[in-house]
Write a protein that holds these residues in place. Structure first.
Motif, PDB file in Angstrom:
ATOM      1  N   THR A  84       0.424  -1.118   0.217  1.00 31.52           N
ATOM      2  CA  THR A  84      -0.094   0.074  -0.513  1.00 31.52           C
ATOM      3  C   THR A  84       0.624   0.833  -0.060  1.00 31.52           C
ATOM      4  O   THR A  84       2.375   1.518   0.578  1.00 31.52           O
ATOM      5  CB  THR A  84      -0.908  -0.002   1.694  1.00 31.52           C
ATOM      6  OG1 THR A  84      -1.907  -0.957   0.885  1.00 31.52           O
ATOM      7  CG2 THR A  84      -1.681   1.034   1.292  1.00 31.52           C
ATOM      8  N   ARG A 120      -4.356  -3.289   4.029  1.00 36.03           N
ATOM      9  CA  ARG A 120      -4.898  -1.927   4.978  1.00 36.03           C
ATOM     10  C   ARG A 120      -4.373  -1.080   3.979  1.00 36.03           C
ATOM     11  O   ARG A 120      -3.991  -0.914   3.139  1.00 36.03           O
ATOM     12  CB  ARG A 120      -3.997  -1.824   6.031  1.00 36.03           C
ATOM     13  CG  ARG A 120      -3.069  -2.104   6.449  1.00 36.03           C
ATOM     14  CD  ARG A 120      -2.447  -1.082   7.695  1.00 36.03           C
ATOM     15  NE  ARG A 120      -0.838  -1.485   7.821  1.00 36.03           N
ATOM     16  CZ  ARG A 120      -0.559  -1.951   8.665  1.00 36.03           C
ATOM     17  NH1 ARG A 120      -0.878  -2.981   9.375  1.00 36.03           N
ATOM     18  NH2 ARG A 120       0.792  -2.600   8.778  1.00 36.03           N
ATOM     19  N   ASP A 133       3.855   0.791   2.967  1.00 38.96           N
ATOM     20  CA  ASP A 133       3.530   0.459   3.826  1.00 38.96           C
ATOM     21  C   ASP A 133       3.065  -1.015   3.400  1.00 38.96           C
ATOM     22  O   ASP A 133       2.848  -1.797   2.417  1.00 38.96           O
ATOM     23  CB  ASP A 133       1.635   0.781   4.420  1.00 38.96           C
ATOM     24  CG  ASP A 133       0.542  -0.767   5.556  1.00 38.96           C
ATOM     25  OD1 ASP A 133       2.225  -1.504   6.120  1.00 38.96           O
ATOM     26  OD2 ASP A 133       0.016  -0.380   5.729  1.00 38.96           O
ATOM     27  N   SER A 137       1.944  -4.150   4.444  1.00 37.40           N
ATOM     28  CA  SER A 137       0.778  -5.013   4.434  1.00 37.40           C
ATOM     29  C   SER A 137       0.212  -4.050   3.663  1.00 37.40           C
ATOM     30  O   SER A 137      -0.153  -3.159   3.224  1.00 37.40           O
ATOM     31  CB  SER A 137       0.292  -4.791   5.714  1.00 37.40           C
ATOM     32  OG  SER A 137      -0.985  -5.122   5.814  1.00 37.40           O
ATOM     33  N   SER A 158      -4.266   2.588   5.035  1.00 35.97           N
ATOM     34  CA  SER A 158      -4.466   3.091   6.212  1.00 35.97           C
ATOM     35  C   SER A 158      -3.978   5.014   6.417  1.00 35.97           C
ATOM     36  O   SER A 158      -3.325   4.859   5.549  1.00 35.97           O
ATOM     37  CB  SER A 158      -3.508   2.393   6.655  1.00 35.97           C
ATOM     38  OG  SER A 158      -3.517   3.535   8.333  1.00 35.97           O
ATOM     39  N   TYR A 201       1.965   2.966  10.105  1.00 35.72           N
ATOM     40  CA  TYR A 201       1.895   1.883   9.786  1.00 35.72           C
ATOM     41  C   TYR A 201       2.450   1.705   8.725  1.00 35.72           C
ATOM     42  O   TYR A 201       3.534   1.023   7.764  1.00 35.72           O
ATOM     43  CB  TYR A 201       0.217   1.551   8.925  1.00 35.72           C
ATOM     44  CG  TYR A 201      -0.447   0.961  10.510  1.00 35.72           C
ATOM     45  CD1 TYR A 201      -1.773   1.362  10.084  1.00 35.72           C
ATOM     46  CD2 TYR A 201      -0.432   0.493  11.610  1.00 35.72           C
ATOM     47  CE1 TYR A 201      -2.992   1.240  10.989  1.00 35.72           C
ATOM     48  CE2 TYR A 201      -0.793  -0.021  11.898  1.00 35.72           C
ATOM     49  CZ  TYR A 201      -2.382   0.529  12.089  1.00 35.72           C
ATOM     50  OH  TYR A 201      -3.170   0.439  13.248  1.00 35.72           O
ATOM     51  N   SER A 259      -4.502   1.138  -2.464  1.00 36.48           N
ATOM     52  CA  SER A 259      -4.264  -0.262  -2.330  1.00 36.48           C
ATOM     53  C   SER A 259      -2.768  -0.959  -3.292  1.00 36.48           C
ATOM     54  O   SER A 259      -2.583  -0.344  -4.941  1.00 36.48           O
ATOM     55  CB  SER A 259      -5.163  -1.743  -2.479  1.00 36.48           C
ATOM     56  OG  SER A 259      -5.938  -1.045  -3.641  1.00 36.48           O
ATOM     57  N   ASN A 306      -8.005   6.096  -0.502  1.00 30.12           N
ATOM     58  CA  ASN A 306      -8.051   6.086   0.519  1.00 30.12           C
ATOM     59  C   ASN A 306      -8.046   7.934   0.572  1.00 30.12           C
ATOM     60  O   ASN A 306      -7.316   8.311  -0.086  1.00 30.12           O
ATOM     61  CB  ASN A 306      -8.374   5.539   2.115  1.00 30.12           C
ATOM     62  CG  ASN A 306      -8.684   6.220   3.213  1.00 30.12           C
ATOM     63  OD1 ASN A 306      -9.458   7.299   3.334  1.00 30.12           O
ATOM     64  ND2 ASN A 306      -7.864   5.833   4.690  1.00 30.12           N
TER      65      ASN A 306
END
Length: 123
Positions: free
Chosen positions: A31, A102, A97, A99, A104, A109, A50, A57
């Motif tokens: 991300t 998410r 990020d 991960s 975020s 993060y 993403s 977001n």
């Protein structure tokens, strides 16, 4: 390593496109996010995308004006900024990020950060 570019002085109402180029590692499965920090203020979330670009977001303050996108073949992320306002003036940072689960808005993060590019919007 993340390297931002594209920041400059622009008049209110104008547009800029920021670029974040990754080197040394692929970010295609991460991300990616953009944050900004104005003088004397905390670093704020701007936008995130993403790994597959299917989800984004945005901070409320930039919704409808900014667009985040990515090109995984080029290992690059973009932030298109339209209808710029003086309050958008800040140093803009790209972040990654690890991960992919998410998207975020929380800076903690994001493990990898660029050095930033300055955007100044004159009124």
């Amino acid at each position: 390593q993340l390297v931002e570019s594209g920041g400059e002085l622009v008049q209110a109402g104008g547009s800029l496109r920021l670029t974040c180029a990754a080197s040394g590692r692929t970010v295609s499965i991460y991300t990616m996010g953009w944050f900004r920090q104005a003088p004397g203020k905390e670093r704020d979330f701007v936008a995130a995308i993403s790994w597959n670009a299917r989800n984004t977001n945005y901070a409320d303050s930039v919704k409808g004006r900014f667009t985040i996108s990515r090109d995984n073949l080029k290992n690059t992320v973009y932030l298109q900024m339209n209808s710029l306002r003086p309050e958008d003036s800040a140093v803009y940072y790209c972040a990654a990020d690890e991960s992919p689960a998410r998207i975020s808005s929380t800076a903690t993060y994001y493990k990898y950060w660029g050095q930033g590019t300055r955007v100044t919007v004159s009124s």
